[in-house]
Design a protein around this motif. Structure first.
Motif, mmCIF file in Angstrom:
data_model
loop_
_atom_site.group_PDB
_atom_site.id
_atom_site.type_symbol
_atom_site.label_atom_id
_atom_site.label_comp_id
_atom_site.label_asym_id
_atom_site.label_seq_id
_atom_site.Cartn_x
_atom_site.Cartn_y
_atom_site.Cartn_z
ATOM 1 N N ILE A 52 0.758 -9.161 -1.998
ATOM 2 C CA ILE A 52 1.272 -7.858 -1.566
ATOM 3 C C ILE A 52 0.212 -7.164 -0.715
ATOM 4 C CG2 ILE A 52 1.947 -5.545 -2.353
ATOM 5 C CD1 ILE A 52 3.165 -6.992 -4.867
ATOM 6 N N ALA A 53 -1.010 -7.162 -1.191
ATOM 7 C CA ALA A 53 -2.105 -6.529 -0.450
ATOM 8 C C ALA A 53 -2.322 -7.201 0.902
ATOM 9 C CB ALA A 53 -3.387 -6.592 -1.279
ATOM 10 N N GLU A 54 -2.330 -8.516 0.916
ATOM 11 C CA GLU A 54 -2.552 -9.228 2.170
ATOM 12 C C GLU A 54 -1.432 -8.967 3.167
ATOM 13 O OE1 GLU A 54 -3.877 -13.561 3.953
ATOM 14 O OE2 GLU A 54 -3.615 -13.341 1.790
ATOM 15 N N GLY A 55 -0.206 -8.915 2.682
ATOM 16 C CA GLY A 55 0.922 -8.637 3.566
ATOM 17 C C GLY A 55 0.786 -7.296 4.260
ATOM 18 N N VAL A 56 0.419 -6.277 3.498
ATOM 19 C CA VAL A 56 0.217 -4.952 4.083
ATOM 20 C C VAL A 56 -0.919 -5.005 5.098
ATOM 21 C CG1 VAL A 56 -0.516 -2.574 3.593
ATOM 22 C CG2 VAL A 56 1.150 -3.695 2.103
ATOM 23 N N GLY A 57 -1.959 -5.725 4.757
ATOM 24 C CA GLY A 57 -3.131 -5.797 5.618
ATOM 25 C C GLY A 57 -2.939 -6.579 6.905
ATOM 26 N N ARG A 58 -1.930 -7.415 6.965
ATOM 27 C CA ARG A 58 -1.685 -8.214 8.169
ATOM 28 C C ARG A 58 -1.194 -7.378 9.337
ATOM 29 N NH1 ARG A 58 -3.118 -13.756 8.526
ATOM 30 N NH2 ARG A 58 -3.844 -14.213 6.422
ATOM 31 N N GLY A 59 -0.616 -6.228 9.052
ATOM 32 C CA GLY A 59 -0.298 -5.285 10.119
ATOM 33 C C GLY A 59 1.006 -5.468 10.864
ATOM 34 N N TYR A 61 5.447 -6.231 10.322
ATOM 35 C CA TYR A 61 6.551 -6.391 9.380
ATOM 36 C C TYR A 61 6.778 -7.864 9.047
ATOM 37 C CZ TYR A 61 7.687 -1.541 10.432
ATOM 38 O OH TYR A 61 7.644 -0.196 10.580
ATOM 39 N N GLN A 62 6.690 -8.709 10.063
ATOM 40 C CA GLN A 62 6.949 -10.140 9.869
ATOM 41 C C GLN A 62 5.971 -10.744 8.859
ATOM 42 O OE1 GLN A 62 6.468 -12.444 13.429
ATOM 43 N NE2 GLN A 62 7.222 -14.316 12.495
ATOM 44 N N TYR A 63 4.684 -10.486 9.040
ATOM 45 C CA TYR A 63 3.690 -11.036 8.112
ATOM 46 C C TYR A 63 3.809 -10.401 6.731
ATOM 47 C CZ TYR A 63 1.125 -13.869 11.454
ATOM 48 O OH TYR A 63 0.761 -14.834 12.350
ATOM 49 N N ASN A 64 4.066 -9.099 6.695
ATOM 50 C CA ASN A 64 4.196 -8.428 5.410
ATOM 51 C C ASN A 64 5.334 -9.060 4.604
ATOM 52 O OD1 ASN A 64 3.824 -6.643 3.311
ATOM 53 N ND2 ASN A 64 4.604 -4.887 4.403
ATOM 54 N N LYS A 65 6.476 -9.239 5.231
ATOM 55 C CA LYS A 65 7.624 -9.834 4.540
ATOM 56 C C LYS A 65 7.289 -11.246 4.057
ATOM 57 C CE LYS A 65 11.903 -8.737 5.478
ATOM 58 N NZ LYS A 65 13.252 -8.588 6.042
ATOM 59 N N ARG A 66 6.610 -12.008 4.891
ATOM 60 C CA ARG A 66 6.237 -13.379 4.527
ATOM 61 C C ARG A 66 5.363 -13.402 3.268
ATOM 62 N NH1 ARG A 66 1.677 -16.758 6.884
ATOM 63 N NH2 ARG A 66 2.080 -18.803 6.018
ATOM 64 N N PHE A 67 4.361 -12.527 3.241
ATOM 65 C CA PHE A 67 3.446 -12.531 2.105
ATOM 66 C C PHE A 67 4.094 -11.972 0.838
ATOM 67 C CE2 PHE A 67 0.342 -13.540 5.288
ATOM 68 C CZ PHE A 67 -0.531 -14.363 4.603
ATOM 69 N N VAL A 68 5.011 -11.042 0.985
ATOM 70 C CA VAL A 68 5.709 -10.545 -0.201
ATOM 71 C C VAL A 68 6.633 -11.621 -0.755
ATOM 72 C CG1 VAL A 68 7.210 -8.753 -1.140
ATOM 73 C CG2 VAL A 68 5.447 -8.146 0.504
ATOM 74 N N LYS A 69 7.185 -12.454 0.102
ATOM 75 C CA LYS A 69 7.974 -13.594 -0.386
ATOM 76 C C LYS A 69 7.082 -14.583 -1.134
ATOM 77 C CE LYS A 69 11.767 -13.424 2.925
ATOM 78 N NZ LYS A 69 12.440 -14.102 4.052
ATOM 79 N N ILE A 70 5.872 -14.761 -0.656
ATOM 80 C CA ILE A 70 4.909 -15.612 -1.381
ATOM 81 C C ILE A 70 4.588 -14.984 -2.732
ATOM 82 C CG2 ILE A 70 2.543 -16.521 -1.368
ATOM 83 C CD1 ILE A 70 2.865 -16.736 1.747
ATOM 84 N N ALA A 71 4.444 -13.652 -2.765
ATOM 85 C CA ALA A 71 4.204 -12.954 -4.034
ATOM 86 C C ALA A 71 5.350 -13.204 -5.010
ATOM 87 C CB ALA A 71 4.033 -11.449 -3.788
ATOM 88 N N ARG A 72 6.582 -13.190 -4.491
ATOM 89 C CA ARG A 72 7.740 -13.460 -5.344
ATOM 90 C C ARG A 72 7.668 -14.886 -5.896
ATOM 91 N NH1 ARG A 72 13.462 -12.644 -2.657
ATOM 92 N NH2 ARG A 72 12.688 -14.400 -1.460
ATOM 93 N N GLY A 73 7.255 -15.830 -5.081
ATOM 94 C CA GLY A 73 7.069 -17.196 -5.561
ATOM 95 C C GLY A 73 6.008 -17.269 -6.650
ATOM 96 N N SER A 74 4.942 -16.505 -6.496
ATOM 97 C CA SER A 74 3.899 -16.467 -7.523
ATOM 98 C C SER A 74 4.416 -15.849 -8.818
ATOM 99 C CB SER A 74 2.684 -15.679 -7.016
ATOM 100 O OG SER A 74 2.071 -16.355 -5.948
ATOM 101 N N LEU A 75 5.309 -14.876 -8.696
ATOM 102 C CA LEU A 75 5.925 -14.300 -9.894
ATOM 103 C C LEU A 75 6.728 -15.367 -10.632
ATOM 104 C CD1 LEU A 75 6.707 -11.959 -11.777
ATOM 105 C CD2 LEU A 75 8.578 -11.460 -10.189
ATOM 106 N N TYR A 76 7.511 -16.144 -9.902
ATOM 107 C CA TYR A 76 8.292 -17.210 -10.537
ATOM 108 C C TYR A 76 7.378 -18.254 -11.166
ATOM 109 C CZ TYR A 76 12.378 -15.339 -8.046
ATOM 110 O OH TYR A 76 13.379 -14.543 -7.560
ATOM 111 N N GLU A 77 6.279 -18.572 -10.497
ATOM 112 C CA GLU A 77 5.317 -19.514 -11.078
ATOM 113 C C GLU A 77 4.732 -18.937 -12.368
ATOM 114 O OE1 GLU A 77 1.086 -21.779 -10.182
ATOM 115 O OE2 GLU A 77 1.963 -20.540 -8.601
ATOM 116 N N THR A 78 4.426 -17.661 -12.353
ATOM 117 C CA THR A 78 3.900 -17.006 -13.549
ATOM 118 C C THR A 78 4.899 -17.091 -14.695
ATOM 119 O OG1 THR A 78 2.580 -15.503 -12.183
ATOM 120 C CG2 THR A 78 2.985 -14.835 -14.465
#
Length: 126
Positions: A52-59, A61-78
């Motif tokens: 989530i932090a990295e997505g915001v930091g990428r600057g 919308y496209q990168y932010n959305k991509r990294f938040v989707k990765i965060a969602r994948g990490s939630l499922y892994e958790t």
């Protein structure tokens, strides 16, 4: 892109809470469990907020959305690792209930956040 600090995002705060609760639980495990499930579950839980932090930091919308989707994948892994830990009697039902309550709040928040990213006019991207 919005200039809001990621630390102010409710979804980020929930990810921190989940990661901290998991850390407290696994920190008491025996060495074998610590060297197997512990490392995996802590990494996946910490990865939610980190992405989530990295997505915001990428600057963008496209990168932010991509990294938040990765965060969602990490939630499922958790969630996977939590299931494994409970099945192997490493977590109590009380601990699982705490994690479940946080996840039940966090998962829809992540989905809503993903859908909200980029909903602003594209000419505001920088």
């Amino acid at each position: 892109m919005a200039t809001k600090n990621f630390q102010e995002l409710r979804v980020y705060k929930l990810s921190e809470r989940l990661a901290d609760e998991i850390w407290k639980a696994v920190n008491t495990w025996e060495p074998f469990a610590k060297n197997t499930i512990d490392q995996q579950i802590v990494r996946s839980a910490d990865s939610i907020g980190a992405n989530i932090a990295e997505g915001v930091g990428r600057g963008s919308y496209q990168y932010n959305k991509r990294f938040v989707k990765i965060a969602r994948g990490s939630l499922y892994e958790t969630q996977h690792w939590l299931r494994r830990a409970y099945t192997r009697n490493l977590l109590t039902l009380e601990q699982v209930n705490i994690f479940t309550a946080i996840i039940n709040d966090l998962a829809p928040q992540l989905n809503s956040y993903i859908h909200s990213i980029g909903s602003s006019p594209k000419n505001h991207e920088q």
